[in-house]
Scaffold this motif. Structure first.
Motif, PDB file in Angstrom:
ATOM      1  N   ALA A 114       0.847  -1.202   0.000  1.00  0.00           N
ATOM      2  CA  ALA A 114       0.000   0.000   0.000  1.00  0.00           C
ATOM      3  C   ALA A 114       0.883   1.253   0.000  1.00  0.00           C
ATOM      4  O   ALA A 114       0.566   2.238  -0.668  1.00  0.00           O
ATOM      5  CB  ALA A 114      -0.932   0.003   1.211  1.00  0.00           C
ATOM      6  N   ALA A 115       1.986   1.200   0.730  1.00  0.00           N
ATOM      7  CA  ALA A 115       2.904   2.346   0.769  1.00  0.00           C
ATOM      8  C   ALA A 115       3.488   2.609  -0.610  1.00  0.00           C
ATOM      9  O   ALA A 115       3.600   3.761  -1.037  1.00  0.00           O
ATOM     10  CB  ALA A 115       4.021   2.101   1.790  1.00  0.00           C
ATOM     11  N   LEU A 116       3.845   1.543  -1.322  1.00  0.00           N
ATOM     12  CA  LEU A 116       4.395   1.701  -2.675  1.00  0.00           C
ATOM     13  C   LEU A 116       3.347   2.296  -3.618  1.00  0.00           C
ATOM     14  O   LEU A 116       3.653   3.190  -4.409  1.00  0.00           O
ATOM     15  CB  LEU A 116       4.901   0.359  -3.205  1.00  0.00           C
ATOM     16  N   ALA A 117       2.114   1.834  -3.519  1.00  0.00           N
ATOM     17  CA  ALA A 117       1.045   2.387  -4.368  1.00  0.00           C
ATOM     18  C   ALA A 117       0.877   3.882  -4.096  1.00  0.00           C
ATOM     19  O   ALA A 117       0.732   4.679  -5.028  1.00  0.00           O
ATOM     20  CB  ALA A 117      -0.266   1.645  -4.119  1.00  0.00           C
ATOM     21  N   ASP A 118       0.929   4.280  -2.814  1.00  0.00           N
ATOM     22  CA  ASP A 118       0.763   5.691  -2.473  1.00  0.00           C
ATOM     23  C   ASP A 118       1.946   6.533  -2.937  1.00  0.00           C
ATOM     24  O   ASP A 118       1.769   7.632  -3.454  1.00  0.00           O
ATOM     25  CB  ASP A 118       0.562   5.865  -0.958  1.00  0.00           C
ATOM     26  N   VAL A 119       3.165   6.021  -2.769  1.00  0.00           N
ATOM     27  CA  VAL A 119       4.334   6.805  -3.199  1.00  0.00           C
ATOM     28  C   VAL A 119       4.337   6.927  -4.725  1.00  0.00           C
ATOM     29  O   VAL A 119       4.729   7.963  -5.271  1.00  0.00           O
ATOM     30  CB  VAL A 119       5.664   6.249  -2.629  1.00  0.00           C
ATOM     31  N   ASP A 120       3.874   5.896  -5.423  1.00  0.00           N
ATOM     32  CA  ASP A 120       3.772   5.985  -6.888  1.00  0.00           C
ATOM     33  C   ASP A 120       2.760   7.060  -7.306  1.00  0.00           C
ATOM     34  O   ASP A 120       2.979   7.786  -8.282  1.00  0.00           O
ATOM     35  CB  ASP A 120       3.406   4.628  -7.501  1.00  0.00           C
TER      36      ASP A 120
ATOM     37  N   ARG B 287      10.571   5.080  -2.139  1.00  0.00           N
ATOM     38  CA  ARG B 287      10.202   4.088  -3.158  1.00  0.00           C
ATOM     39  C   ARG B 287      11.288   3.025  -3.290  1.00  0.00           C
ATOM     40  O   ARG B 287      11.002   1.829  -3.371  1.00  0.00           O
ATOM     41  CB  ARG B 287       9.955   4.773  -4.498  1.00  0.00           C
ATOM     42  N   SER B 288      12.530   3.451  -3.289  1.00  0.00           N
ATOM     43  CA  SER B 288      13.653   2.519  -3.376  1.00  0.00           C
ATOM     44  C   SER B 288      13.654   1.548  -2.190  1.00  0.00           C
ATOM     45  O   SER B 288      13.824   0.335  -2.352  1.00  0.00           O
ATOM     46  CB  SER B 288      14.960   3.310  -3.421  1.00  0.00           C
ATOM     47  N   GLU B 289      13.439   2.082  -0.997  1.00  0.00           N
ATOM     48  CA  GLU B 289      13.378   1.246   0.212  1.00  0.00           C
ATOM     49  C   GLU B 289      12.235   0.226   0.123  1.00  0.00           C
ATOM     50  O   GLU B 289      12.400  -0.947   0.474  1.00  0.00           O
ATOM     51  CB  GLU B 289      13.195   2.162   1.425  1.00  0.00           C
ATOM     52  N   LEU B 290      11.085   0.678  -0.350  1.00  0.00           N
ATOM     53  CA  LEU B 290       9.931  -0.210  -0.479  1.00  0.00           C
ATOM     54  C   LEU B 290      10.169  -1.297  -1.521  1.00  0.00           C
ATOM     55  O   LEU B 290       9.852  -2.470  -1.289  1.00  0.00           O
ATOM     56  CB  LEU B 290       8.678   0.600  -0.824  1.00  0.00           C
TER      57      LEU B 290
END
Length: 173
Positions: free
Chosen positions: A133-139, A155-158
């Motif tokens: 979900a965090a990746l979807a939000d950062v995208d 994003r890199s960390e995720l």
């Protein structure tokens, strides 16, 4: 019948008096009663004012959250209600509800939506350990602002956490 409108008029005059005197606790208590007697068309603005007074003036966080949620039942994408909810949901244990409110507010497309998506992403990752979900939000944040400070690092960390190494490399460029 005729008694109800007269009673409502008296209550509205008293509400105005409480407003003029700055008696917010009394105003909110009476406004809750007036809400039930008011025509449907007037209820939304009354609900907003109740929530605003409870949260900002009286510091009644739980009551203000409930009041903003009532506004959102009527108008699920109301930016003022979502903003009010976001401001109140800052206590430990509120992270999931705050992330959802930030996402809903960002989806309304306000100025600065990229920051809201990034804040939601950080909450999803740092507090809720929900990398997908965090990746979807950062995208979503990066789609609005490709150079958003801190977004590529997150994003890199995720991507590294999710073993998406080609995506991770793309974020580092």
């Amino acid at each position: 019948g005729a008694a109800r409108p007269a009673q409502l008029e008296r209550m509205l005059r008293l509400l105005q008096l409480y407003r003029d005197l700055g008696r917010d606790a009394e105003w909110c208590a009476l406004a809750e009663r007036v809400h039930g007697l008011s025509p449907e068309a007037e209820r939304a603005s009354l609900e907003r004012e109740i929530a605003e007074r409870l949260g900002r003036r009286l510091g009644s966080t739980d009551q203000a959250i409930a009041a903003w949620q009532r506004v959102l039942l009527r108008a699920p994408a109301d930016p003022a209600a979502l903003q009010g909810l976001c401001e109140l949901l800052r206590r430990p244990g509120d992270e999931a509800r705050r992330a959802e409110a930030l996402e809903r507010l960002a989806a309304t497309g306000p100025a600065g939506a990229e920051r809201l998506w990034l804040d939601a992403s950080r909450l999803r990752w740092n507090s809720l350990a929900d990398a997908r979900a965090a990746l979807a939000d950062v995208d979503r944040a990066l789609a609005l602002a490709p150079r958003l400070e801190g977004a590529h690092d997150l994003r890199s960390e995720l991507c590294a956490h999710l073993d998406q190494h080609s995506e991770e490399a793309a974020s580092l460029r």
